[in-house]
Design an enzyme around this catalytic site. Sequence first.
Site, PDB file in Angstrom:
ATOM      1  N   GLU A 112       0.864  -1.185   0.000  1.00 27.62           N
ATOM      2  CA  GLU A 112       0.000   0.000   0.000  1.00 27.62           C
ATOM      3  C   GLU A 112       0.891   1.222   0.000  1.00 27.62           C
ATOM      4  O   GLU A 112       2.030   1.155   0.447  1.00 27.62           O
ATOM      5  CB  GLU A 112      -0.830   0.049   1.295  1.00 27.62           C
ATOM      6  N   LYS A 114       2.038   4.721   1.578  1.00 33.55           N
ATOM      7  CA  LYS A 114       2.000   5.266   2.924  1.00 33.55           C
ATOM      8  C   LYS A 114       1.427   6.675   2.806  1.00 33.55           C
ATOM      9  O   LYS A 114       2.073   7.571   2.300  1.00 33.55           O
ATOM     10  CB  LYS A 114       3.399   5.304   3.522  1.00 33.55           C
ATOM     11  N   ASP A 116       0.267  10.257   3.819  1.00 35.40           N
ATOM     12  CA  ASP A 116       0.914  11.161   4.757  1.00 35.40           C
ATOM     13  C   ASP A 116      -0.103  12.130   5.362  1.00 35.40           C
ATOM     14  O   ASP A 116      -0.429  13.149   4.771  1.00 35.40           O
ATOM     15  CB  ASP A 116       2.015  11.926   4.012  1.00 35.40           C
ATOM     16  N   TYR A 223      -6.735   1.830   5.855  1.00 35.84           N
ATOM     17  CA  TYR A 223      -5.702   0.822   5.612  1.00 35.84           C
ATOM     18  C   TYR A 223      -5.697  -0.360   6.567  1.00 35.84           C
ATOM     19  O   TYR A 223      -4.907  -1.261   6.424  1.00 35.84           O
ATOM     20  CB  TYR A 223      -4.320   1.477   5.602  1.00 35.84           C
ATOM     21  N   CYS A 407      20.001  35.348  27.460  1.00 37.13           N
ATOM     22  CA  CYS A 407      20.399  35.900  28.761  1.00 37.13           C
ATOM     23  C   CYS A 407      21.871  36.287  28.795  1.00 37.13           C
ATOM     24  O   CYS A 407      22.381  36.702  29.840  1.00 37.13           O
ATOM     25  CB  CYS A 407      20.094  34.908  29.873  1.00 37.13           C
ATOM     26  N   CYS A 428      17.729  31.863  32.866  1.00 37.43           N
ATOM     27  CA  CYS A 428      17.547  32.145  31.443  1.00 37.43           C
ATOM     28  C   CYS A 428      16.040  32.115  31.125  1.00 37.43           C
ATOM     29  O   CYS A 428      15.390  31.085  31.302  1.00 37.43           O
ATOM     30  CB  CYS A 428      18.288  31.087  30.644  1.00 37.43           C
TER      31      CYS A 428
HETATM   32  P1  AMP Z   1       5.139   6.301  11.509  1.00 38.23           P
HETATM   33  O1  AMP Z   1       4.253   7.422  11.994  1.00 38.23           O
HETATM   34  O2  AMP Z   1       6.235   6.744  10.607  1.00 38.23           O
HETATM   35  O3  AMP Z   1       5.552   5.379  12.611  1.00 38.23           O
HETATM   36  O4  AMP Z   1       4.231   5.435  10.569  1.00 38.23           O
HETATM   37  C1  AMP Z   1       3.097   4.819  11.044  1.00 38.23           C
HETATM   38  C2  AMP Z   1       1.902   5.537  10.530  1.00 38.23           C
HETATM   39  O5  AMP Z   1       1.808   5.455   9.113  1.00 38.23           O
HETATM   40  C3  AMP Z   1       0.633   4.925  10.989  1.00 38.23           C
HETATM   41  O6  AMP Z   1       0.294   5.386  12.272  1.00 38.23           O
HETATM   42  C4  AMP Z   1      -0.346   5.381   9.955  1.00 38.23           C
HETATM   43  O7  AMP Z   1      -0.971   6.558  10.403  1.00 38.23           O
HETATM   44  C5  AMP Z   1       0.486   5.742   8.753  1.00 38.23           C
HETATM   45  N1  AMP Z   1       0.110   5.056   7.515  1.00 38.23           N
HETATM   46  C6  AMP Z   1      -0.063   5.674   6.341  1.00 38.23           C
HETATM   47  N2  AMP Z   1      -0.396   4.814   5.373  1.00 38.23           N
HETATM   48  C7  AMP Z   1      -0.462   3.602   5.942  1.00 38.23           C
HETATM   49  C8  AMP Z   1      -0.768   2.298   5.442  1.00 38.23           C
HETATM   50  N3  AMP Z   1      -1.059   2.088   4.161  1.00 38.23           N
HETATM   51  N4  AMP Z   1      -0.736   1.274   6.310  1.00 38.23           N
HETATM   52  C9  AMP Z   1      -0.417   1.487   7.620  1.00 38.23           C
HETATM   53  N5  AMP Z   1      -0.116   2.688   8.143  1.00 38.23           N
HETATM   54  C10 AMP Z   1      -0.133   3.743   7.317  1.00 38.23           C
HETATM   55 ZN    ZN Z   2      20.411  31.734  28.444  1.00 34.33          ZN
END
Ligand code: AMP
Ligand code: ZN
Length: 665
Positions: A112, A114, A116, A223, A407, A428
């Site tokens: 799949e 990933k 973002d 996912y 400071c 500070c």
């Molecule tokens: P990380 O935050 O780098 O540890 O990656 C994990 C996060 O990737 C998970 O918590 C999901 O929110 C995200 N994620 C995005 N796409 C996917 C996918 N296809 N399968 C699983 N996790 C995913």
């Molecule tokens: Zn300082």
Amino acid sequence: MPNIQDKITALREELRQHNYNYYVLDNATISDYDFDIKLKELQQLEEEHPEFFDANSPTQRVGGEITKKFETVTHKNRMYSLDNSYSKEDLFDWEKRIQKMLGVEQIEYTCELKYDGASINLTYENGELKRAVTRGDGFQGDDVTANIKTIKSIPLKLKGNSIADFEIRGEIILPLDGFNKMNKERIEAGEDPYRNPRNTASGSLKLQDSAEVANRPLDCLLYHVVANRLPLNTHYEALENAKKAGFKIPNTLKIANSIDAVFDFINHWDTERHQLPYETDGVVIKVNSLAHQDELGYTSKAPRWAIAYKYKAEQKSTILKSISYQVGRTGAITPVANLEPIELAGTIVKRASLHNADQIEKLDIRVNDTVFVEKGGEIIPKVVGVDLTKRPQDSVQTQYISICPDCETVLERKEGDAKHYCPNEYGCPTQITGRIQHFISRKAMDIDGLGAETVELLFKENLITNYADLYDLKVEQIIPLERMAERSAQNMVEGIEASKQIPFEKVLFGLGIRFVGETVAKKLAKHFKSIDNLMRASFEELIAVDEIGDRIAESIVDFSNNLVNIQLIDRLKSYGVQLQLSAEVLENQTDTLQGKIFVVSGVFAKMSRNELKKSIEDNGGKVSSSISKKTTYIIAGDNMGPSKRIKAEELKIPIISEDDYLKML
Ligand code: AMP
Ligand code: ZN
């Protein structure tokens, strides 16, 4: 006369289908205008007939509900993170590990993208959306249901007969088109543009006004289906079923029969991903068989049955206009590059990290240089090099600062430390406010009605110089401050009062002892049980605790020997802040299982797997994820993994049931 209720039901059904066509299938069969007419009609009928109210009606998607404070909810099933890989070799290594654990050669994978954005956990009951919770720290998140309902691609009611109760996880994203449009409007309105789609998506989930969320072009890609006993065999089938139920599952999902096939997928998307309507920074590879997934289980951070592959970060060059220096809560100095703005990986970059003095010297970074900027997984881009061919004639070498910009104390740098520190810990200003801001933050004292800016204001007005001072604040002192009203002053004082109930482990984290993060604080709280025991502990006693190393121990000893801290702690105690484990927690903890190592496998009737693990740890035992000679017992539930059973028999490790375990306690 047609039955009103039938009419309402029919309209809801129709609008639901149109939403689905438009937002999930991207294939509208009705004009926006006609859709609005029907929606208005439904709204009117619902208003006239409140007896037919339905929280999941399409009319509820316009939002309007205001959430003042998002309720913290404990996840039924922990939300893990993912392990990362960066090369084909990493993937081969991963395959070898899981082949060995499963005792099979041929493993089927799914690939799949990933996505973002921000992860979300959706709970459905009887085919209807019940709750939406953010990932938070993985154990607990925020209930953002009202906001999530406004995202049109998330079904409020499922199609067909799905399994009664389940959770499904996905990513809330802001597609690039929508993001750019939002930014265009902001720039026209004279506001600063948002930095990137991911942060904007996750920020949107925390808006108080759900009507505002409804206006943002958010989307949700799913996912992972979590159900305790899925009537299915593979992850792929689970997602296909979810798709039939109305969820948006991108068609990019593929099955791969080997790491080579996985790599084809990765290569394909390495270039093609730039054509996608949303951002992706990698690929997620998962073991397809759910039985295999169950057998592989999890490490303390991530599933063993999945791995992320991260694409190389994007790079661009731009001019370094100036360098500024920031002071952190612990006094660490961070040099920051101020850049000629550029667009990088879909976001506008104006500032970048320069790490530390060594890095600046090593790369010989100078003001007015053309520098290479890279944006990897982290939010802050970094300067990774200089284009020397473009260096101006009159360029001068960078002189790192020697005194604190805040400071003016002479900076120090310890042997082996990469960073310079301002040693003026208690004088500070940035360090003082930084420590208080850390103390009140969500993962620590979680003080309602008090934010970072207010801390600065209170400090500036000489009302607080440390976190203990918070507990002496009076409403009358706060009201005269800028932008304060009686109501907000009252809220603040109440929030501070309420923080006296926050459990010891969080207080300990909040104290801001260097290197004592959340996890370490939990460990220490559990082991020492009170701040007095902890502060009395010697260096040797500290390092004897599991996972406490020299660096942490030294820092705790330093903290405990400091008179300022001793007085602060005494004051916190006198106000009633929790500086020891509560009687309730202590009662549930025993040493019964001291020295025993457990492996847990299968599904249990009386407790969830997580509850079982917690119970083992609360009683002094240890949980391990794989069977070895050191394992004392295996607690087996239904569907224990066959390879685990074979291994247990080989090593002659006793397999016990959930009931046997409970008797042991
Ligand atoms: P990380 O935050 O780098 O540890 O990656 C994990 C996060 O990737 C998970 O918590 C999901 O929110 C995200 N994620 C995005 N796409 C996917 C996918 N296809 N399968 C699983 N996790 C995913
Ligand atoms: Zn300082």
